[in-house]
Motif scaffolding. Structure first.
Motif: not given
Length: 329
Positions: A1-18, A194-199, A248-252
Motif C-alpha cells: 500500500m505504501a507504494q504506487q500500485r501497478t496493473d500487476r499488483t493489488r491489495s487483498g485487503g482493499i479487495d476485502l473492503v470492496r 498509518l500502516a504501522p499502527h493499523a490495529v 484492519l482488512c490489510e492486516r487481516l
C-alpha cells in the motif's frame, strides 16, 4: 500500500473492503430499516469513493482516465440498461402501469431510477467523480484542498445536494462526493505513517465513526437522494470508518493468505453484484425481508458474475476482459 500500485499488483485487503462494501449495500436494500441504515449507510457507499482516492495514480492524462472508466463503468452501465429496460417496459405494460414518465426515469437515471435500476446512480457518479478529480489534480495542492473543502461546504446545503442528485445520471452528485475521493488520496500520501499502527488506528476509526452516528451527532446519510447528513461530522464518520476498514482488512489478509485470494476473486464480481442485485430484489419485491432474500440477492448475481468471468460478455457486463483478473476501484 505504501507504494504506487501497478496493473500487476493489488491489495487483498482493499479487495476485502470492496467485498464488505458490496455485502453492506445488498443488506441495506434488503433490510430497509433505520437501525440497519445507521450501521451501514454512513460508510457502505462512501467507502468506494474513498478507495478511488486511495488507489489514485497521479499524472494519468484525462483522456486515458476517460478511456479506462468508460470500459470499466460506462460500458457495463449501458449494457445492463439495454438488457433491463425492455424487460422493465414489458412488466409495466403487463401491469397496466406503462407511461412515458415511468419509461423515461431509468434513462434519466440518478435519483429517479428505482428498481431494478436502484444502483445505477452509483456507477455514473463514480465515473464522473473520477473524471472530476482527474481534471482537478493538476491544480496546486492548496487549490485542490480548497476544491475538496468546497465539496464539503456543498454537502452542508441540503437543497443544493438534493437538486444535484436529481440531475441527469446524478452527474451533479460528483461535486458532493469529491471530498471523499480527496480524503482517500490524502490517506494514500500518508500511508507509510498509518500502516504501522493499523490495529490501533483501525479500531479507533471504527469507534469514532460509529459513535458519531449512534450518538446522533452525525445524521445518517443517503447519498442517492442527496442527503449528506450533518455537516463535517457525517463525512468525518464516513472517512473514519472507511480508513479503519482498509487498515484492519490489510492486516487481516496479511495474516491469512487464503482470505487474500478469496477476496481478490470475490472483488472481481463486485460490479455485477452492485448492478444486478436490485433485479433480484425487484423479482422478490412481494417477499418480506429475510436472510433467504438477502442470500439470493447476493449469491445469484455473484454466480452470474462468476459465469461471465469466463465469457466475452465480461467486457460488457462486468467491465473487464475475460477471464476476470482485476477489479477497478
Amino acid at each position: 500500500m505504501a507504494q504506487q500500485r501497478t496493473d500487476r499488483t493489488r491489495s487483498g485487503g482493499i479487495d476485502l473492503v470492496r467485498v464488505l462494501g458490496v455485502v453492506a449495500v445488498v443488506a441495506g436494500h434488503v433490510w430497509d430499516t433505520r437501525a440497519v441504515a445507521a450501521w451501514l449507510y454512513p460508510w457502505h457507499v462512501p467507502v468506494f469513493f474513498f478507495l478511488t482516492g486511495l488507489l489514485w495514480k497521479p499524472g494519468r492524462p484525462l483522456r486515458e482516465e476517460w478511456t479506462r472508466r468508460w470500459h470499466s463503468l460506462a460500458v457495463p452501465y449501458l449494457a445492463w440498461l439495454a438488457l433491463l429496460w425492455p424487460v422493465f417496459a414489458l412488466v409495466l405494460w403487463r401491469q397496466d402501469q406503462l407511461s412515458l414518465r415511468a419509461l423515461a426515469a431509468p434513462l434519466y437515471g440518478g435519483n429517479l431510477a428505482t428498481q431494478p435500476f436502484t444502483t445505477f446512480w452509483f456507477v455514473s457518479v463514480l465515473l464522473f467523480v473520477a473524471l472530476l478529480y482527474r481534471a482537478l489534480e493538476r491544480l496546486p495542492r492548496p487549490a485542490l484542498a480548497v476544491a475538496a473543502l468546497a465539496s464539503l461546504v456543498l454537502c452542508a446545503l441540503p437543497a443544493a445536494t438534493r437538486a444535484l442528485a436529481h440531475s441527469p445520471l446524478a452527474i451533479g452528485s460528483a461535486l458532493g462526493c469529491l471530498w471523499c475521493v480527496a480524503a482517500g488520496a490524502l490517506a494514500q500520501r500518508h500511508w507509510p505513517r498509518l500502516a504501522p499502527h493499523a490495529v490501533g488506528l483501525g479500531l479507533g476509526g471504527l469507534l469514532l465513526g460509529f459513535s458519531l452516528v449512534c450518538s446522533g451527532l452525525a445524521a445518517v446519510p443517503n447519498l442517492k437522494s442527496g442527503q449528506f447528513g450533518t455537516p463535517l461530522l457525517t463525512p468525518l464518520a464516513a472517512c473514519a470508518v472507511s480508513l479503519a476498514l482498509v487498515l484492519l482488512c490489510e492486516r487481516l489478509v496479511a495474516a491469512a493468505p487464503a482470505l487474500d485470494r478469496a477476496s481478490q476473486l470475490a472483488a472481481g464480481w463486485a460490479l455485477v453484484v452492485v448492478i444486478a442485485h436490485p433485479v433480484v430484489l425487484w423479482v422478490l419485491r412481494g417477499e418480506p425481508a429475510s436472510a433467504l432474500k438477502f442470500a439470493l440477492a447476493l449469491v445469484v448475481p455473484a454466480l452470474l458474475a462468476a459465469g461471465l468471468a469466463r465469457m466475452p460478455a465480461a467486457r460488457w457486463l462486468a467491465g473487464q476482459a475475460a477471464p476476470a483478473r482485476r477489479a477497478r476501484p
